[in-house]
Write a protein that holds these residues in place. Structure first.
Motif, mmCIF file in Angstrom:
data_model
loop_
_atom_site.group_PDB
_atom_site.id
_atom_site.type_symbol
_atom_site.label_atom_id
_atom_site.label_comp_id
_atom_site.label_asym_id
_atom_site.label_seq_id
_atom_site.Cartn_x
_atom_site.Cartn_y
_atom_site.Cartn_z
ATOM 1 N N PHE A 1 -32.634 -21.599 -30.205
ATOM 2 C CA PHE A 1 -33.185 -22.097 -31.462
ATOM 3 C C PHE A 1 -34.529 -21.449 -31.748
ATOM 4 C CE2 PHE A 1 -35.327 -24.876 -34.324
ATOM 5 C CZ PHE A 1 -34.334 -25.442 -35.108
ATOM 6 N N GLU A 2 -35.397 -21.461 -30.735
ATOM 7 C CA GLU A 2 -36.716 -20.869 -30.892
ATOM 8 C C GLU A 2 -36.603 -19.430 -31.383
ATOM 9 O OE1 GLU A 2 -39.946 -21.270 -30.918
ATOM 10 O OE2 GLU A 2 -39.593 -23.437 -30.890
ATOM 11 N N ARG A 3 -35.703 -18.700 -30.773
ATOM 12 C CA ARG A 3 -35.570 -17.289 -31.084
ATOM 13 C C ARG A 3 -34.981 -17.058 -32.474
ATOM 14 N NH1 ARG A 3 -32.750 -14.543 -25.910
ATOM 15 N NH2 ARG A 3 -34.216 -15.261 -24.316
ATOM 16 N N VAL B 1 -32.698 -32.653 -35.873
ATOM 17 C CA VAL B 1 -33.115 -33.517 -34.767
ATOM 18 C C VAL B 1 -33.854 -32.678 -33.729
ATOM 19 C CG1 VAL B 1 -32.280 -34.949 -32.862
ATOM 20 C CG2 VAL B 1 -31.243 -35.149 -35.139
ATOM 21 N N MET B 2 -33.270 -31.519 -33.427
ATOM 22 C CA MET B 2 -33.862 -30.679 -32.414
ATOM 23 C C MET B 2 -35.194 -30.090 -32.872
ATOM 24 S SD MET B 2 -32.152 -27.751 -30.159
ATOM 25 C CE MET B 2 -31.847 -26.611 -31.429
ATOM 26 N N TYR B 3 -35.219 -29.657 -34.115
ATOM 27 C CA TYR B 3 -36.451 -29.078 -34.646
ATOM 28 C C TYR B 3 -37.581 -30.110 -34.597
ATOM 29 C CZ TYR B 3 -39.830 -27.137 -37.942
ATOM 30 O OH TYR B 3 -40.973 -26.694 -38.521
ATOM 31 N N GLY B 4 -37.255 -31.341 -34.976
ATOM 32 C CA GLY B 4 -38.253 -32.406 -34.952
ATOM 33 C C GLY B 4 -38.741 -32.648 -33.542
ATOM 34 N N GLN B 5 -37.786 -32.677 -32.650
ATOM 35 C CA GLN B 5 -38.100 -32.928 -31.244
ATOM 36 C C GLN B 5 -38.994 -31.824 -30.685
ATOM 37 O OE1 GLN B 5 -34.458 -33.733 -29.194
ATOM 38 N NE2 GLN B 5 -35.273 -33.002 -27.244
ATOM 39 N N LEU B 6 -38.684 -30.577 -31.042
ATOM 40 C CA LEU B 6 -39.448 -29.447 -30.519
ATOM 41 C C LEU B 6 -40.838 -29.366 -31.133
ATOM 42 C CD1 LEU B 6 -36.708 -26.639 -30.497
ATOM 43 C CD2 LEU B 6 -37.687 -27.795 -28.511
ATOM 44 N N LYS C 1 -35.058 -19.233 -35.215
ATOM 45 C CA LYS C 1 -35.503 -20.168 -36.264
ATOM 46 C C LYS C 1 -35.231 -19.632 -37.662
ATOM 47 C CE LYS C 1 -39.768 -21.302 -34.807
ATOM 48 N NZ LYS C 1 -41.077 -21.956 -34.790
ATOM 49 N N HIS C 2 -35.469 -18.324 -37.843
ATOM 50 C CA HIS C 2 -35.333 -17.741 -39.186
ATOM 51 C C HIS C 2 -33.917 -17.852 -39.731
ATOM 52 C CE1 HIS C 2 -34.344 -14.672 -36.285
ATOM 53 N NE2 HIS C 2 -33.669 -14.028 -37.242
ATOM 54 N N ILE C 3 -32.928 -17.681 -38.842
ATOM 55 C CA ILE C 3 -31.572 -17.763 -39.389
ATOM 56 C C ILE C 3 -31.112 -19.202 -39.536
ATOM 57 C CG2 ILE C 3 -30.809 -15.471 -38.645
ATOM 58 C CD1 ILE C 3 -29.252 -16.892 -36.398
ATOM 59 N N LEU C 4 -31.819 -20.116 -38.956
ATOM 60 C CA LEU C 4 -31.407 -21.517 -39.061
ATOM 61 C C LEU C 4 -32.143 -22.251 -40.180
ATOM 62 C CD1 LEU C 4 -31.318 -22.213 -35.243
ATOM 63 C CD2 LEU C 4 -29.398 -21.678 -36.736
ATOM 64 N N GLY C 5 -33.046 -21.546 -40.831
ATOM 65 C CA GLY C 5 -33.710 -22.156 -41.979
ATOM 66 C C GLY C 5 -35.011 -22.849 -41.652
#
Lengths: 634, 367
Positions: A21-23, A120-125, A25-29
């Motif tokens: 996810f970290e790597r 959920v994950m983005y918030g958590q991170l 982020k750009h493609i996930l919005g």
């Protein structure tokens, strides 16, 4: 969706989802703080809309954004959907890519996002906070409230709390609350813009937006649910290599031939045989044993074998009247002078994928006269806010010389300018995005061509309207002649010669030669009185039907001097024959908290008079009858 | 057109009622009210060879209630004719400007500019064959001033006849021509002048008066005041026809002055239907000509863009389609210069009366 999935699935073995996810982020919005807010809301709202449609529920969605710390926002999305059964909640919110159906494709919003679990994950991170989820299904009297985080190493949900609570006033639905890092901006890349555009293409939804206590409501403009989208099997010509490989691994079919026949659309046994032969492979090969090289051979062979184009009935366009309603619902504050009848093109196919283009155009009123026209892009009813310039929609718009249709355009090239809004919706089982970010549509020739055709349809109508507008102004002057000047001429000449005032109807109809419809509104505490005057200023008897489109389905007709023959989203009257220069008035009274803006635009339609002889109302659009038929079926 | 005053008014009443009657009939027949009016434009004037004046041709413009602008004009026509009827019957008159203001009470028939109402009054003359005097309408401005040895008999407002000698009984500003110069109002007695000279500017008129040119040359001096009023043109015409006095016109040297001469001699485009009555075809142009500018080496100004445009238009104007005017206009365009009458003062205040006019009038055999 498929390719991220594969990538993820592959990477999953080597690195944790969190790292991935970290790597990526750009493609996930989530590449910028502003975009992260929009994406978080979008994932939630898209899910809610899909779920409501699936369950045939008119969506009522509440979105809240509250700044709780600097660059830290609490986001809530609530719907009235069917809810999620308890055991599925953790997976939906705590496991990336749960629920993606790789073997089936459909025109869903979901194919455009990574899923709400990413939020959920983005918030958590970014904030370290867990997500709260409420869910209530119709069958239970209580709701479940869970606190969920994600084990980012294993891609598994962790439920921290699980309570049974009462959710008062809620029959069924879902709500989540999550805290993320973000940045609230206004303008074209804002959450507001996303919700506004969502409301345009989802006129059946009611969307409430609470922005730090400031409430904005996008009312529902129709009770008609979109047609359910059908899931279909993929077409071999449109499939990606990875997907094919994954399908082969997952299938229960025992031979290649049967796999091709049963899991792809438009392939018969004999065609499946042809493909095997062309690929120089044994029909009896076990699908599970297919290597990537084999899959390549199959795809190559499929290109050579003549296959029927995929079925297109799996697409669900918004359709003309609803596009207009959606646009009107959101733009009415700007009093546009003209809504071009939206164009819904017939479905077409690009590399094995069915797609369908719809175009709407709004002109004039208080829309800004300076600057480029506003372009609203949608894919499967989801607004595209980013990367406009590289989009097939922009390419198609720039291909047209708009000057001949009444818009300004320097040198007949590039973006036209003027008081107009252009809406383009591309529906497809697989929208051809330029990248995984899914912000813009690739320049596929077939897609550009369809968009261009749709645009031209609307543009032609705009030109007709502008000409008509010119004519209307002329007629309006004539109206002054027959209503003000001519009677005075009659009176004065009668006075001078000392005779009775002559009958004027014949002279009047000779001057006008049209049916003139005049509509006036009066406002009184949310009640609205409307007088529609229909005057036959032609030398012939006219038999017509009058249609009045209600601003909202719930708008209640309190009284009318002539009872309508039909009531629904619109009212309909069969008028008694109007003699030359005869006038008939239909007086209506509505309730329902109407505001002046609600009755803008053209909502009076006449059937029985040709367009050139009709002023002040529209002729009945072609797709009106279709809509009526649907209402009668219910 | 002549006849007795009462008869002329009665005729006007009848003609006006006819117009209203026509509109009424058209409405009663279910038609669109309309009236056809002869077109007043450069393209619709024709030379009457017998009279030597330019008159309106046969081309007509239809004014129909089909269009808002025209419908409004038709309505105004009715209001205006009603006003005229009332004035004739009440023995009142009004100025054109007053009529413009009266129209403020006409609701949708109100005029937005005075030139609209002036122009409609002209249309009514055209449509009825009457004169605006018959309609009891008069212009704002008075006619011109006269100085010279003629005696005028004028019926004043008390109905008394006053005899005025235009040299001995007047001050330095001369006898002022009233707006109505028909024989029921003004008549000429004891005319003792050899010719009359119609002058464009007040400055030059006063110069000739101060220099005593009227007595010296036995001339009648007429001040045109720019583009001459109808009464001025009518007085010139009557004096020329009834008393046989030769007429010369003395103006600046520019395109606009050429038009002043044309309206005196040939008739104006706008009132071409009245040329019979207003134009004096025997009038001659004395100057200042374009050639004078060079011959007398006069101080000049450069032609403006508008001046040049006006000259170009005059080359297309049938009234200027003579060798003399073609040459004058082309010369002026050539030298690209214009000059005022007063430019002659370059050679002293008496130069115009001692040298210029005697030379020019001599060429014409008038001095």
């Amino acid at each position: 969706m498929a390719s991220i999935a594969e990538e993820l699935a592959e990477k999953q073995q080597e690195i944790s989802v969190g790292e991935f996810f970290e790597r990526n982020k750009h493609i996930l919005g989530f590449d910028s703080l502003t975009k992260a807010l929009v994406t978080a809301v979008k994932e939630g709202v898209d899910n809610s809309l899909d779920a409501c449609e699936e369950a045939e529920i008119l969506p009522e969605i509440k979105v809240g954004i509250q700044e709780i710390n600097d660059r830290e926002y609490k986001i809530t999305v609530e719907d009235n959907g069917p809810g999620i059964v308890k055991r599925k909640v953790p997976e939906v919110f705590g496991k990336l890519l749960y629920g993606s159906r790789f073997h089936e494709i459909s025109q869903s919003r979901g194919q455009q996002g990574i899923g709400v679990s990413a939020v959920v994950m983005y918030g958590q991170l970014t904030t370290g906070k867990a997500t709260l989820v409420w869910s209530k299904v119709k069958e239970k009297d209580y709701a479940h409230k869970m606190k969920i985080t994600m084990d980012t190493k294993k891609n598994e949900p962790e439920v921290l709390d699980d309570d049974v609570v009462l959710w008062e006033g809620k029959e069924h639905g879902m709500k989540f609350e999550t805290t993320i890092k973000g940045l609230m901006r206004r303008g074209k890349h804002s959450v507001f813009e996303y919700l506004k555009n969502t409301a345009i293409v989802n006129p059946h939804a009611r969307i409430e937006f609470d922005r730090d206590g400031e409430k904005i409501i996008f009312k529902r403009a129709t009770d008609q649910l979109p047609e359910k989208t059908k899931a279909v099997q993929p077409h071999l010509k449109g499939i990606e290599l990875g997907t094919l490989a994954k399908m082969a691994k997952d299938t229960d079919r025992r031979t290649l031939k049967s796999f091709l026949k049963h899991e792809f659309s438009r392939i018969s046994y004999s065609k499946a045989g042809d493909i095997c032969e062309e690929a120089e492979m044994d029909e009896k090969t076990k699908p599970k044993n297919l290597e990537v090289e084999d899959c390549k051979k199959i795809l190559k062979a499929a290109k050579k074998v003549k296959l029927m184009a995929p079925k297109t009935d799996c697409l669900s366009p918004i359709k003309g009247m609803l596009i207009k309603k959606g646009l009107k619902n959101v733009l009415k504050g700007q009093h546009p002078e003209y809504y071009a009848p939206p164009s819904t093109r017939d479905p077409e196919v690009y590399s094995g994928n069915p797609f369908q283009v719809e175009v709407g155009l709004v002109y004039g009123g208080d829309l800004p006269k300076e600057g480029p026209v506003k372009v609203l892009r949608f894919a499967n009813r989801v607004p595209l806010l980013y990367k406009k310039s590289g989009c097939a929609v922009s390419t198609a718009i720039k291909n047209i010389d708009w000057r001949i249709y009444g818009l300004d355009q320097r040198g007949g090239r590039g973006m036209p300018s003027g008081p107009a809004v252009i809406l383009v919706h591309v529906a497809s089982t697989r929208v051809p995005f330029t990248s995984e970010a899914k912000d813009s549509i690739a320049d596929i020739p077939e897609v550009i061509d369809e968009v261009e055709k749709g645009l031209r349809e609307c543009a032609r109508n705009l030109r007709t309207h502008l000409n008509k507008e010119k004519r209307r102004k002329k007629v309006k002057k004539k109206f002054t002649v027959v209503n003000d000047i001519l009677p005075m001429i009659a009176k004065k000449s009668a006075e001078i010669v000392g005779k009775e005032i002559p009958e004027l109807s014949k002279s009047m109809t000779k001057i006008m030669g049209v049916v003139y419809v005049d509509r006036r509104c009066e406002w009184d505490n949310g009640r609205c009185k409307i007088d529609i005057d229909i005057t036959n200023y032609t030398p012939k008897n006219k038999k017509m039907n009058l249609f009045f489109e209600k601003p909202y389905p719930e708008t209640e007709l309190l009284s009318s001097n002539v009872d309508p023959d039909h009531q629904g989203d619109h009212l309909e009257w069969t008028l008694e024959t109007l003699k030359p220069s005869e006038r008939r008035r239909i007086s209506l009274e509505f309730d329902g908290g109407l505001e002046e803006d609600d009755l803008d635009g053209t909502d009076v339609y006449i059937e029985g008079v040709t367009e050139t002889k009709l002023i002040g109302a529209e002729t009945l659009p072609d797709d009106w009858g279709i809509e009526m038929a649907e209402i009668k079926e219910e | 057109m002549k006849g007795k005053k009462e008869e002329r008014h009665q005729e006007a009443l009848d003609e006006l009622r006819d117009i209203a009657e026509r509109f009424y009939q058209q409405l009663e027949n279910g038609d669109i009210p309309n009236m056809a009016i002869p077109t007043r434009s450069k393209s619709n004037i024709e030379l009457d060879r017998r009279e030597g004046v330019w008159k309106l041709g046969d081309s007509k413009t239809k004014r129909s209630a089909k269009k808002l602008k025209s419908a409004r004009m038709l309505l105004r026509t009715l209001y205006m004719l009603e006003l005229i009827q009332d004035m004739i019957e009440g023995d009142k008159s009004s100025t054109l400007r007053e009529m413009y203001y009266i129209s403020e009470g006409w609701d949708k028939a109100e005029f937005s500019k005075q030139n609209e109402s002036d122009s409609l009054a002209e249309d009514m003359e055209l449509a009825t064959g009457c004169l605006r005097e018959d309609f009891k309408l008069r212009p704002e401005e008075d006619g011109a001033r006269l100085i010279g040895n003629i005696t005028v008999e004028e019926v004043n407002r008390k109905g008394e006849i006053r005899k005025i000698n235009c040299r001995d009984d007047v001050g330095d500003s001369g006898y002022t021509v009233p707006y109505n110069v028909e024989s029921d109002k003004v008549n000429f007695k004891d005319v003792d002048v050899d010719f009359m000279i119609a002058i464009e500017t007040g400055g030059m008129f006063d110069r000739l008066v101060e220099n005593g040119f009227d007595e010296e040359a036995n001339a009648l001096l007429v001040h045109l005041k720019g583009q001459p009023a109808r009464a001025t043109r009518r007085v010139i015409k009557r004096l020329s026809e009834e008393e046989g006095i030769p007429v010369v016109v003395f103006t600046d040297a520019d395109p606009w002055s050429f038009r002043i001469f044309a309206s005196v001699a040939y008739g104006a485009i706008n009132t071409a239907y009245l040329s019979d009555y207003l134009a004096t075809p025997t009038a001659e142009y004395i100057g200042i000509t374009a050639s004078d500018i060079m011959t007398y080496d006069l101080p000049t100004d450069k032609l403006s863009k508008n001046d040049r445009k006006a000259l170009e238009q005059e080359l297309d104007d049938p009234r200027f389609d003579t060798d003399f005017w073609k040459e004058e206009i082309e010369t002026m365009l050539d030298i690209n210069k214009k000059a005022e009458q007063q430019a002659l003062a370059k050679y002293g205040l008496d130069y115009v009366t001692d040298t210029y006019l005697p030379e020019k009038l001599g060429q014409m055999g008038l001095m």
